[in-house]
Design a protein around this motif. Structure first.
Motif, PDB file in Angstrom:
ATOM      1  N   HIS A 264      -4.324  53.070  37.553  1.00 55.73           N
ATOM      2  CA  HIS A 264      -4.540  53.137  39.036  1.00 55.73           C
ATOM      3  C   HIS A 264      -3.938  54.058  39.499  1.00 55.73           C
ATOM      4  CE1 HIS A 264      -3.358  49.862  41.497  1.00 55.73           C
ATOM      5  NE2 HIS A 264      -1.515  50.532  41.930  1.00 55.73           N
ATOM      6  N   ASP A 267      -7.999  54.488  40.959  1.00 58.77           N
ATOM      7  CA  ASP A 267      -8.262  54.212  41.744  1.00 58.77           C
ATOM      8  C   ASP A 267      -7.611  54.231  42.766  1.00 58.77           C
ATOM      9  OD1 ASP A 267      -9.668  51.336  41.975  1.00 58.77           O
ATOM     10  OD2 ASP A 267      -8.141  50.515  41.692  1.00 58.77           O
ATOM     11  N   SER A 278      -4.722  46.268  43.310  1.00 61.09           N
ATOM     12  CA  SER A 278      -6.064  46.954  42.692  1.00 61.09           C
ATOM     13  C   SER A 278      -6.806  45.590  43.345  1.00 61.09           C
ATOM     14  CB  SER A 278      -6.494  47.644  41.860  1.00 61.09           C
ATOM     15  OG  SER A 278      -7.986  47.903  41.137  1.00 61.09           O
ATOM     16  N   SER A 280      -9.900  45.655  42.730  1.00 59.96           N
ATOM     17  CA  SER A 280     -10.826  45.850  41.571  1.00 59.96           C
ATOM     18  C   SER A 280     -10.411  45.073  39.966  1.00 59.96           C
ATOM     19  CB  SER A 280     -10.992  47.393  41.155  1.00 59.96           C
ATOM     20  OG  SER A 280     -12.138  47.799  42.773  1.00 59.96           O
ATOM     21  N   TYR A 281      -8.836  45.986  39.706  1.00 60.85           N
ATOM     22  CA  TYR A 281      -8.121  45.584  38.268  1.00 60.85           C
ATOM     23  C   TYR A 281      -6.842  44.562  38.434  1.00 60.85           C
ATOM     24  CZ  TYR A 281     -11.222  49.140  37.719  1.00 60.85           C
ATOM     25  OH  TYR A 281     -12.601  50.269  37.217  1.00 60.85           O
ATOM     26  N   ASP A 286      -1.832  42.066  35.198  1.00 62.31           N
ATOM     27  CA  ASP A 286      -3.584  42.224  34.713  1.00 62.31           C
ATOM     28  C   ASP A 286      -3.732  43.334  33.946  1.00 62.31           C
ATOM     29  OD1 ASP A 286      -3.902  39.244  36.288  1.00 62.31           O
ATOM     30  OD2 ASP A 286      -4.335  40.252  38.130  1.00 62.31           O
ATOM     31  N   ARG A 287      -3.191  44.814  34.610  1.00 60.84           N
ATOM     32  CA  ARG A 287      -3.724  46.048  33.582  1.00 60.84           C
ATOM     33  C   ARG A 287      -3.130  46.043  32.681  1.00 60.84           C
ATOM     34  NH1 ARG A 287      -2.788  46.801  38.993  1.00 60.84           N
ATOM     35  NH2 ARG A 287      -0.767  48.427  39.272  1.00 60.84           N
ATOM     36  N   ARG A 290      -4.899  43.258  29.851  1.00 55.97           N
ATOM     37  CA  ARG A 290      -6.182  44.467  30.214  1.00 55.97           C
ATOM     38  C   ARG A 290      -5.968  45.077  28.945  1.00 55.97           C
ATOM     39  NH1 ARG A 290      -7.597  45.551  34.963  1.00 55.97           N
ATOM     40  NH2 ARG A 290      -8.818  43.285  35.347  1.00 55.97           N
TER      41      ARG A 290
END
Length: 350
Positions: A264, A267, A278, A280-281, A286-287, A290
């Motif tokens: 992060h 990013d 984010s 994107s992420y 979510d991170r 993942r």
């Protein structure tokens, strides 16, 4: 009828997921980002400085080690636990035999340039850990402006009202300065950072105007990688020291969580934003998902452009939402990820 029941079930699940996310992820609304303020000035009268202010007695203090050989500190406190890289051309000798003697000592050519003193067993006179803020204001001559000359250059540091009330700068005499850091919520001293003139110029933790040279250091990518890894360890150590001081249990280091935090920070730096979400992420949830990390509860603190790891942690401590995460006693693990002065600290409860 079955279609209606299925629709109701889907709605209930969606509501539960939304509630679950809000309940088990703490996202501070405060913004912990600091601007780098250094402005070159025109002609000034270099004789108009406040270097002639009365000197403060520092013989029974770590301030006495500034500009001295680091071997004197080693003789009194033992060998450093490790030596960390910094972006200010000095190496950080980390003394951490016990939490009560934790300090980071900036060293160049064996000479002490700056000391970040956190341990409550360290000699900090005329200050001490947990000293009431009011006592500092009564005993010391606090100024909103510090000026001095260094190598025929002129420097002026201006403190805002908030800075004067949270981390004032005190001239101790003989070219030594002390930044006294407060817990603004409990109105007490939490650490003291000592500078010589050059380290204060390089780090400039306040708005600085100057005539002459700024003495900026060039940091290579390889050096930054070492600085970032050192910052992660400092954030972890200092967070746990504060947690213990405030009666909270210690956290375990979690490498998987640290990787999420580091990603992060990278990013945010590369995509030029500063936020928990984010583009994107996605969110912290979510991170973490993942990365296949199991948890019951998680939270995140972020900061940018602070001097170093200690300053970032103290910024979180003095920010209501981040402080809540820092001192949440239900958390068991922590991982920190730093990239080019973007700091991310993730917590979880297993």
């Amino acid at each position: 009828m079955r279609f209606i029941l299925r629709t109701i079930c889907v709605i209930v699940v969606c509501l539960f997921v939304g509630y679950y996310t809000d309940l088990f992820f703490e996202t501070p609304t405060d913004v912990n980002s600091v601007d780098d303020k250094a402005v070159q000035q025109g002609n000034v009268d270099k004789n108009k400085t406040n270097e002639s202010d009365p000197k403060v007695e520092t013989q029974a203090s770590l301030a006495a080690y500034i500009n001295k050989d680091v071997s004197l500190l080693v003789k009194n406190y033992g060998d450093p636990k490790r030596i960390d890289a910094s972006p200010y051309s000095y190496q950080n000798y980390i003394f951490h035999q016990t939490d009560g003697t934790y300090m980071q000592v900036g060293v160049v050519n064996k000479k002490v340039q700056t000391i970040y003193a956190l341990g409550d067993k360290l000699p900090l006179k005329p200050f001490e850990i947990d000293m009431p803020t009011e006592k500092v204001f009564l005993n010391m001559k606090l100024q909103s402006e510090i000026t001095f000359n260094y190598e025929d250059n002129y420097y002026r540091f201006e403190l805002s009202e908030d800075e004067l009330n949270i981390r004032p700068l005190v001239s101790l005499g003989n070219g030594v300065y002390a930044q006294v850091n407060f817990d603004k919520f409990e109105s007490k001293v939490i650490s003291v950072r000592y500078f010589n003139k050059l380290s204060l110029i390089k780090m400039h933790p306040y708005e600085m105007t100057y005539q002459g040279d700024i003495f900026k250091d060039t940091v290579t990518d390889e050096q930054w990688d070492k600085v970032d890894k050192a910052s992660d360890q400092q954030v972890f150590d200092i967070s746990n020291i504060f947690r213990e001081r405030y009666g909270k249990k210690q956290l375990d280091w979690n490498e998987d969580v640290a990787k999420v935090a580091y990603g992060h920070s990278v990013d945010m730096y590369q995509n030029k934003y500063f936020d928990h979400d984010s583009p994107s992420y996605g969110t912290l949830a979510d991170r973490m998902n993942r990365a296949n990390i199991d948890y019951t509860k998680a939270a995140e603190n972020i900061a940018s452009n602070y001097l170093d790891g200690p300053a970032a942690v103290e910024g979180w401590l003095n920010s209501a939402g981040h402080r809540k995460n820092l001192f949440d006693d239900s958390f068991t693990d922590m991982g920190a990820g730093t990239y080019r002065k973007f700091y991310t600290q993730n917590f979880l409860q297993k």
